[in-house]
Design an enzyme around this catalytic site. Sequence first.
Site, mmCIF file in Angstrom:
data_model
loop_
_atom_site.group_PDB
_atom_site.id
_atom_site.type_symbol
_atom_site.label_atom_id
_atom_site.label_comp_id
_atom_site.label_asym_id
_atom_site.label_seq_id
_atom_site.Cartn_x
_atom_site.Cartn_y
_atom_site.Cartn_z
ATOM 1 N N GLU A 1 0.815 -1.273 0.086
ATOM 2 C CA GLU A 1 0.022 -0.026 -0.121
ATOM 3 C C GLU A 1 0.860 1.201 -0.051
ATOM 4 O OE1 GLU A 1 -3.346 2.182 2.921
ATOM 5 O OE2 GLU A 1 -2.163 0.523 3.616
ATOM 6 N N ASP B 1 -5.369 3.007 -1.670
ATOM 7 C CA ASP B 1 -5.841 3.758 -0.269
ATOM 8 C C ASP B 1 -6.230 5.218 -1.287
ATOM 9 O OD1 ASP B 1 -6.596 5.705 1.560
ATOM 10 O OD2 ASP B 1 -5.541 4.502 2.944
ATOM 11 N N HIS C 1 -8.729 0.589 -0.255
ATOM 12 C CA HIS C 1 -9.106 1.262 0.971
ATOM 13 C C HIS C 1 -9.993 2.451 0.451
ATOM 14 C CE1 HIS C 1 -5.824 -0.253 4.045
ATOM 15 N NE2 HIS C 1 -6.946 -1.034 3.760
ATOM 16 N N GLU D 1 -11.635 2.054 5.560
ATOM 17 C CA GLU D 1 -10.482 1.932 6.499
ATOM 18 C C GLU D 1 -10.590 3.337 7.487
ATOM 19 O OE1 GLU D 1 -5.733 1.800 6.581
ATOM 20 O OE2 GLU D 1 -6.629 3.117 5.289
#
Length: 273
Positions: free
Chosen positions: A148, A181, A207, A247
């Site tokens: 990530e 994300d 995310h 998240e």
Amino acid sequence: MQIGLFTSGYQRNPLRDAFADAERFGYDYVELWGGRPHAFAPDLKAGDLAAVRALADQHGVPIRVYTPEHNAYPYNFMIGSESQRADAIDYLTTCLDMGKAMGAEFTVISPAHAGYRTPRAEVNERLVDSVTQLARHAERIGHTLVVEALTPYESNVCTTADDLAWLLDQVGSPNLAAMCDIVPPFVQHESIVGYLDKLGDRMRHLHVVDSDGSSDTHLVPGEGVIPLRELLAEFRAAGYDGTATIELVTNYLNEPRLYARRAIDELRALLED
């Protein structure tokens, strides 16, 4: 698109609350945060794994993602001495073993800050060497490692889709993938949907939260300034049908279940539009 609950927001509550709420609110899976008091990998290895798996079975909510805590004290493979790096790699190797043992589809890591004075060449060498070690272990145990990118507020190592694509090319492992994300690209004015173009089928996870546009704060969907309805429509149009974890981390620790309920209600409404 499968919607997951991230258990980090429940770190001041018993872990059973997160599984119970995931079941009650209609989440498809749990993304398990690997920190104390819930699911720290050495604790799992020492005997806690069975209890965690029992919670998933009891509530009918699978653990599809394991995300160990390693961007702060005491583990960060991007900074410190070689012995400190080796210690972090040993820890993350255990995390991969526990991710595999609990039946997760993959384990997520995110390269943290390498220090302000570290030369870029040294950063790159340390990053590739470390992730290669972990990816080779993932190959040996038949598990997948997902990387990530973080925001520039959190890291100076891997913050963009280009960084992720470069890293995957350098390591060259079939058991290594990436994720998005959506906050990191948004706060630095990078194309979020560009992750799909640059990573293709190597992008395995999302995310999904909202953002104020000027910090790394993760907000409940609909409470920030990301055009989420349009963004989700683009992901679906591109054929993305994987996992998407809401998240929520430390912003809602006082009442995690209230915001976990609101978050999935808001996200499902956006997906239905």
